[in-house]
Motif scaffolding. Structure first.
Motif, PDB file in Angstrom:
ATOM      1  N   SER A  34       0.306  32.700  16.443  1.00 21.58           N
ATOM      2  CA  SER A  34       1.869  33.347  16.318  1.00 21.58           C
ATOM      3  C   SER A  34       2.818  32.059  16.629  1.00 21.58           C
ATOM      4  N   ASP A  35       4.110  32.531  16.658  1.00 20.61           N
ATOM      5  CA  ASP A  35       5.173  31.703  17.273  1.00 20.61           C
ATOM      6  C   ASP A  35       4.908  31.150  18.521  1.00 20.61           C
ATOM      7  N   SER A  36       4.415  31.927  19.327  1.00 24.86           N
ATOM      8  CA  SER A  36       4.251  31.738  20.920  1.00 24.86           C
ATOM      9  C   SER A  36       3.073  30.891  21.031  1.00 24.86           C
ATOM     10  N   ALA A  37       1.782  31.040  20.331  1.00 33.49           N
ATOM     11  CA  ALA A  37       0.729  30.264  20.368  1.00 33.49           C
ATOM     12  C   ALA A  37       0.613  28.929  19.556  1.00 33.49           C
ATOM     13  N   ALA A  38       1.301  29.111  18.439  1.00 33.71           N
ATOM     14  CA  ALA A  38       1.634  27.724  17.715  1.00 33.71           C
ATOM     15  C   ALA A  38       3.086  27.376  17.330  1.00 33.71           C
ATOM     16  N   PRO A  39       3.920  27.119  18.533  1.00 35.75           N
ATOM     17  CA  PRO A  39       5.359  27.107  18.001  1.00 35.75           C
ATOM     18  C   PRO A  39       5.835  26.197  17.194  1.00 35.75           C
ATOM     19  N   GLY A  40       4.938  25.060  17.138  1.00 31.66           N
ATOM     20  CA  GLY A  40       5.410  23.966  16.231  1.00 31.66           C
ATOM     21  C   GLY A  40       5.310  24.077  14.766  1.00 31.66           C
TER      22      GLY A  40
END
Length: 337
Positions: A156-162
């Protein structure tokens, strides 16, 4: 005299053997036509390339499975990457609207979006793919522990923000897109595509010729119209053609309308609207659209780790057309193909 007779017999024997050997054009000896012939080399018939279990199309190898939650209202259209999906699930969400879960493996686009939040029904669908990567942009707080325990790799955008970026020209929250290479880099052990028990090939006998077929949700309407020229069912939503950001109208050779019991879950959004829970295990009715016809079918799924099996009314496997498959999860109703 005795010696002359022996020599004569020997010469006669040589004369008898001589015709058994002939000279080749290069001066060497070659066997006569009555002798043993060299073994013929039989060309091996090449094996057909393996088929992808999600599409039935040839594929060199099976790649990891990436599932992405995609916005499906007019505010988030046109969507990017859906044309490359192997499978597209249509799910009812709060307020009678719908959201998509696109499943990629055989062909993965460079970018995909708009990426939106996940729902409880996703956690019950995903185990059929093993432990895939799931891209989404948040969940209700009460769902966080369930996501951590679910059969998935969280990208997700919190687990894999890059892996995420904001697409210029779009308004938040409908401007969140993702780089698929970076998503999969965050889930190196994601399960590769496996058999779901589906079969692809020629259509079964029967079926009802159809130019179009509609599915209604409380706040969304879909119409799938057969295009003989494109050999696909083209998607129209709420009276407008569903266009892809890459160009062209969205559609697929096979549309499966899976009628599944839909109940109220324990979750709800900030307005208090409840989140539907779609029961995708058990049995039920379905309609399969392919080749300009509608086929009555049955579906069954014995457990969450098992694939959903689709059969004809006679109990035979319901074969799909090769290519992308849409699975439209709709509340039960009388099936009138």
């Amino acid at each position: 005299m005795r010696v002359k007779r022996v020599i004569g017999i020997a010469l006669a024997g040589t004369a008898v053997l001589a015709p058994a050997v002939a000279c080749s054009s290069s001066g060497g000896a070659t066997p006569a036509s009555g002798g043993a012939q060299p073994a013929e080399t039989v060309a091996a018939t090449p094996s057909p390339p393996p088929e992808h279990p999600f599409t039935g199309q040839p594929v060199a190898s099976r790649k990891p499975v990436l599932a992405v939650k995609i916005e499906n209202t007019s505010s988030g259209k046109p969507q990017l990457g859906l044309r490359s999906a192997d499978l597209v699930f249509v799910e009812q969400v709060e307020g009678g609207l719908t959201r998509l879960m696109a499943v990629f493996s055989s062909k993965i686009p460079e970018k995909v979006g708009p990426v939106r939040s996940a729902r409880i029904s996703d956690l019950h669908l995903l185990p059929m793919f093993g432990k895939p990567a799931l891209a989404y942009s948040g969940v209700q707080s009460k769902m966080v522990p369930l996501v951590r325990e679910a059969s998935l790799f969280d990208v997700s955008d919190s687990a894999a923000p890059g892996a995420y970026f904001r697409q210029p020209g779009r308004v938040a929250p409908y401007n969140l897109f993702a780089d698929t290479k970076k998503l999969l880099a965050g889930a190196p052990k994601a399960t590769r595509a496996k058999d779901l028990g589906w079969e692809f090939g020629d259509a079964p006998e029967g079926g009802t010729p159809k130019k179009s077929f509609s599915v209604k949700y409380p706040a969304a309407n879909f119409t799938f119209t057969w295009s003989a020229a494109q050999k696909r069912w083209l998607v129209t939503q709420d009276g407008k053609k569903d266009m892809a950001a890459e160009g062209g109208q969205l559609g697929a050779p096979t549309i499966v309308v899976q009628y599944a019991k839909t109940t109220r879950s324990e979750f709800h959004d900030f307005t208090g609207s409840y989140t539907p829970l779609i029961q995708t295990t058990g049995t039920g009715k379905a309609v399969v659209l392919r080749d300009g016809k509608a086929y009555k079918a049955e579906w069954s799924r014995s457990s969450e780790k098992a694939g959903t099996m689709f059969t004809t009314e006679g109990g035979e496997p319901m074969k799909f057309s090769r290519g992308q498959v849409w699975i439209v999860l709709a509340a039960p109703k009388p099936v009138q193909p």
